[in-house]
Design an enzyme around this catalytic site. Structure first.
Site, PDB file in Angstrom:
ATOM      1  N   ASP A 111      -8.044  -5.543   7.081  1.00 51.81           N
ATOM      2  CA  ASP A 111      -8.624  -6.380   6.039  1.00 51.81           C
ATOM      3  C   ASP A 111      -9.497  -7.474   6.636  1.00 51.81           C
ATOM      4  O   ASP A 111     -10.494  -7.876   6.024  1.00 51.81           O
ATOM      5  CB  ASP A 111      -7.519  -6.982   5.169  1.00 51.81           C
ATOM      6  CG  ASP A 111      -7.013  -6.001   4.123  1.00 51.81           C
ATOM      7  OD1 ASP A 111      -7.828  -5.513   3.330  1.00 51.81           O
ATOM      8  OD2 ASP A 111      -5.808  -5.723   4.120  1.00 51.81           O
ATOM      9  N   HIS A 142       0.812  -1.208   0.000  1.00 51.94           N
ATOM     10  CA  HIS A 142       0.000   0.000   0.000  1.00 51.94           C
ATOM     11  C   HIS A 142       0.852   1.268   0.000  1.00 51.94           C
ATOM     12  O   HIS A 142       0.352   2.343   0.347  1.00 51.94           O
ATOM     13  CB  HIS A 142      -0.915   0.014   1.226  1.00 51.94           C
ATOM     14  CG  HIS A 142      -1.930  -1.090   1.234  1.00 51.94           C
ATOM     15  ND1 HIS A 142      -2.941  -1.179   0.309  1.00 51.94           N
ATOM     16  CD2 HIS A 142      -2.087  -2.162   2.063  1.00 51.94           C
ATOM     17  CE1 HIS A 142      -3.687  -2.249   0.555  1.00 51.94           C
ATOM     18  NE2 HIS A 142      -3.187  -2.857   1.611  1.00 51.94           N
ATOM     19  N   ASP A 165      16.828 -11.550  -4.077  1.00 47.89           N
ATOM     20  CA  ASP A 165      18.094 -11.218  -4.717  1.00 47.89           C
ATOM     21  C   ASP A 165      18.574  -9.822  -4.340  1.00 47.89           C
ATOM     22  O   ASP A 165      19.784  -9.561  -4.293  1.00 47.89           O
ATOM     23  CB  ASP A 165      17.981 -11.355  -6.238  1.00 47.89           C
ATOM     24  CG  ASP A 165      17.988 -12.799  -6.709  1.00 47.89           C
ATOM     25  OD1 ASP A 165      18.296 -13.689  -5.885  1.00 47.89           O
ATOM     26  OD2 ASP A 165      17.669 -13.056  -7.886  1.00 47.89           O
ATOM     27  N   GLU A 218      -5.464 -12.267   7.219  1.00 48.17           N
ATOM     28  CA  GLU A 218      -6.261 -11.045   7.131  1.00 48.17           C
ATOM     29  C   GLU A 218      -7.578 -11.254   6.387  1.00 48.17           C
ATOM     30  O   GLU A 218      -8.077 -10.351   5.713  1.00 48.17           O
ATOM     31  CB  GLU A 218      -5.444  -9.913   6.492  1.00 48.17           C
ATOM     32  CG  GLU A 218      -4.691 -10.295   5.240  1.00 48.17           C
ATOM     33  CD  GLU A 218      -3.766  -9.192   4.741  1.00 48.17           C
ATOM     34  OE1 GLU A 218      -3.952  -8.027   5.153  1.00 48.17           O
ATOM     35  OE2 GLU A 218      -2.865  -9.493   3.944  1.00 48.17           O
ATOM     36  N   ARG A 231       7.232  -6.221   2.920  1.00 48.06           N
ATOM     37  CA  ARG A 231       5.983  -6.825   2.455  1.00 48.06           C
ATOM     38  C   ARG A 231       5.802  -6.551   0.975  1.00 48.06           C
ATOM     39  O   ARG A 231       5.646  -5.405   0.565  1.00 48.06           O
ATOM     40  CB  ARG A 231       4.784  -6.277   3.237  1.00 48.06           C
ATOM     41  CG  ARG A 231       3.466  -6.900   2.800  1.00 48.06           C
ATOM     42  CD  ARG A 231       2.314  -6.567   3.723  1.00 48.06           C
ATOM     43  NE  ARG A 231       1.863  -5.182   3.589  1.00 48.06           N
ATOM     44  CZ  ARG A 231       0.740  -4.725   4.151  1.00 48.06           C
ATOM     45  NH1 ARG A 231      -0.006  -5.538   4.882  1.00 48.06           N
ATOM     46  NH2 ARG A 231       0.395  -3.464   3.999  1.00 48.06           N
TER      47      ARG A 231
END
Length: 272
Positions: free
Chosen positions: A184, A54, A93, A158, A79
């Site tokens: 959520d 977000h 990576d 969530e 995240r």
């Protein structure tokens, strides 16, 4: 001192569970700014969550923030916007060691997340360590064999489907912890914006209890101090208690209210 490559969030949570341990407190880092990330890294908090679901964070800004916080004794989770094998490969990576995977609704979702972090035959991670910061461009001895030791996977609960499946999700080998997102979760329960609703709290507490029974750590997002204290008392092992952008928004509004004293300057309620 900076953390070693082997010092993952999984290890910090294991230490927290030991004698004299305490819940780990952290904050969101959502601005996309390496300077803000470094400022937060020196705060004394245990962990940071750099968010790309977000927030305006792409590969380049995540890399810059990892570099900015590298010299601080703080664990950094990242995240991604989605549980995607290719994106997780790119994050790893870059040198992301601690992942928080959003919207994990089933054991199959959790298995896919773990597989994305493991090289074959244990998983499906693509091999490019010679080109990658993760292996310090082949300067980490035996990185291909040891990569799993340097990565922790936390999955986010969530939705009502995830709550119903939490016991099976916790059984997935390679899932190191779960993290409950009340916002959520409330929405999926038909209670949009009502994170404090008794039914939402009960669902969060159910997940905390399930994690305790499974012997795995569980965390939760809670900006309200009273709510955070409630979940800590209910057994949360780690918690997010604020965000860089929220702190700046509320702080700047407080300055305007104090020095401009305009009647139309309202401080919106904090949401999380």
């Amino acid at each position: 001192m900076p953390l070693r490559l082997e010092d993952t969030f999984r290890d910090a949570l294991r230490g927290q569970a030991g004698e004299g341990g305490r819940p780990l407190a952290g904050m969101w880092v959502c601005s996309g700014s390496p300077l803000i990330a470094e400022l937060c890294a020196g705060s004394g908090l245990d962990w940071l969550l750099v968010d790309a679901e977000h927030s305006p964070n792409g590969l380049e800004s995540i890399l810059a923030q990892l570099q900015a916080v590298n010299g601080y004794p703080v664990h950094t989770l990242v995240r991604p916007p989605v549980n995607d094998t290719v994106l997780i490969k790119q994050y790893l990576d870059l040198g992301v060691q601690n992942l928080l995977i959003p919207m994990v609704n089933s054991a199959a979702d959790a298995e896919a997340a773990v597989a994305a972090t493991r090289y074959p035959p244990q998983g499906v991670r693509g091999v490019g360590s010679a080109l990658a910061r993760a292996a310090r461009w082949s300067r980490v001895p035996d990185y291909l064999a040891r990569a799993g030791e340097t990565i922790s996977v936390t999955v986010q609960i969530e939705s009502t489907a995830a709550v119903d499946s939490v016991a099976e999700i916790l059984k997935v080998d390679g899932v190191d912890a779960i993290f409950v997102g009340p916002s959520d979760l409330a929405a999926s329960m038909g209670l949009l914006g009502q994170q404090e609703h008794p039914e939402v709290r009960a669902a969060v507490e159910h997940c905390l209890a399930a994690a305790k029974a499974a012997g795995k750590p569980a965390g939760v997002n809670a900006f309200s101090p009273a709510t955070a204290d409630h979940y800590l008392a209910s057994g949360a092992n780690f918690i997010l208690v604020g965000a860089d952008v929220a702190l700046l928004a509320r702080g700047s509004e407080a300055l305007a209210a104090r020095y401009i004293q305009r009647s139309d300057v309202d401080s919106p309620a904090t949401s999380y």
